[in-house]
Scaffold this active site. Structure first.
Site, PDB file in Angstrom:
ATOM      1  CB  SER A 165      -0.952  -0.006   1.199  1.00 23.57           C
ATOM      2  OG  SER A 165      -0.226  -0.006   2.414  1.00 23.57           O
ATOM      3  CG  ASP A 219       2.412  -2.656   7.910  1.00 25.19           C
ATOM      4  OD1 ASP A 219       1.725  -2.211   6.958  1.00 25.19           O
ATOM      5  OD2 ASP A 219       2.505  -3.864   8.151  1.00 25.19           O
ATOM      6  CG  ASP A 275       4.284  -4.563   3.283  1.00 27.27           C
ATOM      7  OD1 ASP A 275       4.471  -5.160   4.351  1.00 27.27           O
ATOM      8  OD2 ASP A 275       3.156  -4.327   2.822  1.00 27.27           O
ATOM      9  CG  ASP A 312       6.322  -6.554   8.220  1.00 30.83           C
ATOM     10  OD1 ASP A 312       6.646  -6.228   9.368  1.00 30.83           O
ATOM     11  OD2 ASP A 312       5.204  -7.029   7.937  1.00 30.83           O
ATOM     12  CE  LYS A 343      -6.047  -0.880   0.693  1.00 30.31           C
ATOM     13  NZ  LYS A 343      -4.589  -0.692   0.848  1.00 30.31           N
ATOM     14  CE1 TYR A 376      -7.154  -5.191   3.271  1.00 34.29           C
ATOM     15  CE2 TYR A 376      -8.189  -3.969   1.494  1.00 34.29           C
ATOM     16  CZ  TYR A 376      -7.061  -4.341   2.188  1.00 34.29           C
ATOM     17  OH  TYR A 376      -5.832  -3.863   1.807  1.00 34.29           O
TER      18      TYR A 376
END
Length: 732
Positions: A102, A113, A115, A167, A228, A237
């Protein structure tokens, strides 16, 4: 504002002939003034939901990623020096942090968060990433909650950097240096790579391809933010539970943008619902024609892979190796999503006609008023850390339960709510962490019989067996980890769920589900005292079963007149009266209409599934399982359900003696079936007081008679395999 309303503008002027997607566009119409007004209203409606991040917070993320990128470069130089690379190479060795998901798409929300992917040259090993780089991160004062998950399917380091959760994956490329302008979309980068590196690169490659395959990135981003939010508000979702995850929603929006390349967000949201409410599944959604790279990596191709033919809602990633991002979708979840698409189309039709506002599209429907019958799953663990692990495992397997429920010939729909809830404690004085999921059920109407019995024992047992086996094989299991399932009617949910969740206030019956003694005049989840195997009532013998058989286990019963909502180590029997006149309430039904110029791929018709009868095991073992020990007895299923007057009227008295439990192990199959029949009670007997109870038992010490198809054999040590018996009686 970093997300402006963008009309066809410069992109169209510069590349008027640019063709996007595998088909020609449906419409090239430019936006009207009314479309721009509606788009601005859409932005104002989205703001209160926190889907836009402030510029200050965005700059903070950029700063943090810059620090992380510098750490990577510094670490790779250190590794290069340790491995005695020439100084000329060390000076230009490079290394880089890429983002995906995202954040890379530009649609992340407040507090989301990041990625990230760490790309390193060929002389840096994965072991270096999980040792020296991990230690380097540990020394940074901004880094908190650092943990490495090296054995994951996609190995990852998780951390919180200055308040932002990140992450980090790792990929080592077959390059001596990593240039700053490296384009990860280059397929040649995949040559000679470890499979874990290919998996790690996949997220970045897919995200970058999506952004290169849409006509206007700003319009795509605003539309995706709206879709979304809508999906999350409507509880559809969740990739892990069989709905769609972020990348799948992004690809659907991208396909809509390709079909309407000059449209802006207000139009694209409407066209999204138009296209996918009429899409002829299982035609795949493709953003580009799949390309052959001759790298011998497995790709989604139903012509080659028979298993791909069974995918119900294929949405194919655009980067090699192409994969279906929606392989978890089931009949029920697709039915729910298609119905939501249709409702979204109806609402956006009203919005375009000025009969409704955008806020109506984002109103959350009340899942707990939608159905009359629910299955409640409860998972509990003694510590918070164990609960996180246990809940993650249970949640990842819920789709198996949904799939089993769908195969029951009397169930039309099994709709799991992706949101989990804290569950009431079984013992207020005991430290325990409990989580609960709710599955809505819709039953088919019956015509040939006034009363039908639906036995969900097999479905629940297959699910609990799978969860326990995986927990034990992964060495995660602890004896106090529990899972339970029970049937609950709509009017009883208020006793299990927080009041703010139920939203719509209804008059509740005083005989609802009480937390200390769950009672209802039409519900019985009492204990099956002799632990005999439940014999499922009629299910279609021609349906495919995910398991060969369901085993039985030995347990020790103890009277408990008042207990809490549910416990894993419990044997539950539910006899429920279900009026069939209400069984038609459903949110489901796929559309057979087609939308012009969108689905040009030939429909994939799955071949007939093998006809494997669902036959439960009716033998209780008193010895260790043999290597090929399938003791399932092949018995003919009843072709019709028993009428009410055929129900047995005798009740077996519960036994507390340990010897009674042991004696059950020596019963013949016929005797055990008779014992089971003794436990079935007449629901409408006026003198009978029926109660919903869940009783805690000692962990049973026996194992199922056969192994699950997808789980290796169980270790020899005792495990809790729980026999849940949930039976519902359907009355017209």
């Amino acid at each position: 504002m970093p997300f402006p309303v963008t009309t066809q503008g410069s992109q169209q002027t510069q590349q008027p002939q640019k063709h996007y997607g595998i088909t020609s566009p449906i419409s090239l119409a430019a936006p009207k003034e009314s479309d721009c007004v509606l788009t601005q209203k859409l932005i104002e409606t989205l703001r209160p939901f926190g889907v836009f991040e402030e510029e200050e917070e965005l700059q903070r993320r950029i700063l943090i990623l810059g620090k992380l990128n510098n750490l990577v470069k510094e670490w790779i130089r250190e590794i290069s020096e340790i491995k005695n690379l020439p100084q000329s190479v060390i000076e230009n060795v490079g290394g880089k942090i890429f983002t995906f998901g995202s954040y890379r798409l530009g649609v992340h929300t407040k507090g989301a968060d990041i990625d990230a992917l760490c790309v390193a040259p060929r002389h840096v090993d994965r072991s270096d990433f999980f040792t020296s780089f991990y230690e380097k991160l540990k020394l940074q004062e901004e880094v908190k909650d650092l943990r490495a998950v090296e054995e994951a399917f996609v190995p990852v380091i998780k951390l919180c950097f200055d308040g932002i959760e990140i992450d980090i994956l790792f990929a080592r490329l077959a390059l001596q240096t990593i240039p700053e302008d490296l384009d990860l979309r280059d397929d040649s980068l995949l040559k000679n790579l470890d499979i874990r590196c290919i998996r790690s690169l996949n997220g970045c490659r897919v995200t970058d391809e999506i952004l290169h395959l849409v006509p206007n990135i700003d319009n795509f981003r605003l539309t995706l933010r709206a879709i979304k939010l809508w999906a999350k508000r409507h509880n559809i979702y969740s990739n892990i539970l069989g709905f769609l995850g972020g990348v799948s929603w992004a690809m659907l929006v991208a396909r809509t943008c390709q079909l309407y390349p000059n449209a802006i967000a207000s139009t694209l949201v409407h066209k999204f619902f138009l296209v996918f409410s009429k899409w002829e599944w299982p035609n795949p959604v493709l953003l580009k024609q799949p390309e052959e790279c001759n790298l011998n990596l497995p790709v989604w191709d139903p012509r080659v892979n028979p298993s791909d033919r069974y995918h119900l809602m294929p949405i194919i990633t655009p980067a090699y190796p192409q994969q279906n991002s929606t392989y978890n979708v089931s009949v029920s979840t697709r039915m729910v999503m298609v119905e939501e698409f249709k409702q979204g189309l109806a609402i956006t039709d009203e919005i375009l006609l000025s009969k409704a506002e955008w806020s109506k599209l984002f109103e959350a429907p009340n899942f707990f008023q939608k159905y009359k019958h629910y299955i409640v799953l409860l998972a509990s663990a003694p510590t918070e850390k164990q609960r996180l692990e246990w809940v993650g495992l249970v949640e990842s397997k819920i789709r198996i339960l949904v799939g089993s429920l769908e195969k029951n010939e009397f169930i039309t729909l099994a709709h799991v709510n992706p949101q989990s809830f804290p569950a009431p404690k079984e013992n207020p004085d005991k430290e325990e962490f409990r989580t609960m999921w709710v599955i809505g059920l819709v039953f088919k109407k019956t015509e040939n019989s006034e009363n039908l019995s639906v036995d969900l024992t097999y479905d629940i047992q297959s699910f609990t067996d799978t969860v326990y086996r995986q927990a034990i094989n992964s060495k995660m299991f602890e004896m106090d980890m529990k899972i339970a399932a029970m049937h609950v009617k709509r009017r009883q949910l208020h006793q299990l769920l927080p009041s703010h969740v139920l939203q719509k206030k209804k008059k509740h019956s005083t005989e609802g589900v009480r937390l200390t003694a769950l009672n209802d005049s039409s519900l019985d989840l009492s204990m099956d005292s002799d632990n005999s195997t439940s014999v499922p009532s009629p299910t279609n013998a021609m349906k495919t079963s995910p398991l060969n058989s369901s085993g039985s286990s030995q347990g020790r019963s103890s009277p408990a007149p008042a207990v809490t909502a549910a416990s894993v180590t419990s044997v539950q029997t539910s006899e429920v009266s279900v009026p069939q006149t209400n069984s038609s309430e459903s949110s489901g039904g796929t559309s057979s209409e087609s939308i012009p110029q969108t689905a040009t791929q030939p429909a994939i018709s799955p071949p007939p599934k093998p006809t494997i009868p669902r036959v439960p095991s009716t033998r209780l073992l008193n010895q260790s399982p043999r290597p090929s020990g399938n003791t399932a007895t092949n018995s003919l299923k009843r072709t019709s359900s028993p009428h009410k007057e055929e129900s047995p009227k005798r009740i077996k008295t519960e036994q507390d003696d340990v010897n009674d439990d042991a004696s059950c192990l020596d019963m013949s199959d016929h005797e055990k079936m008779e014992t089971k029949d003794l436990l079935d009670t007449e629901l409408d007997t006026a003198s009978q007081t029926e109660s919903l109870q869940t009783v805690s038992l000692q962990a049973p010490q026996k194992m199922p008679s056969t192994d699950l198809s997808d789980i290796p054999a169980l270790p020899a040590n005792p495990i809790p395999v729980i026999k849940n018996s949930i039976k519902l009686r359907l009355n017209r």
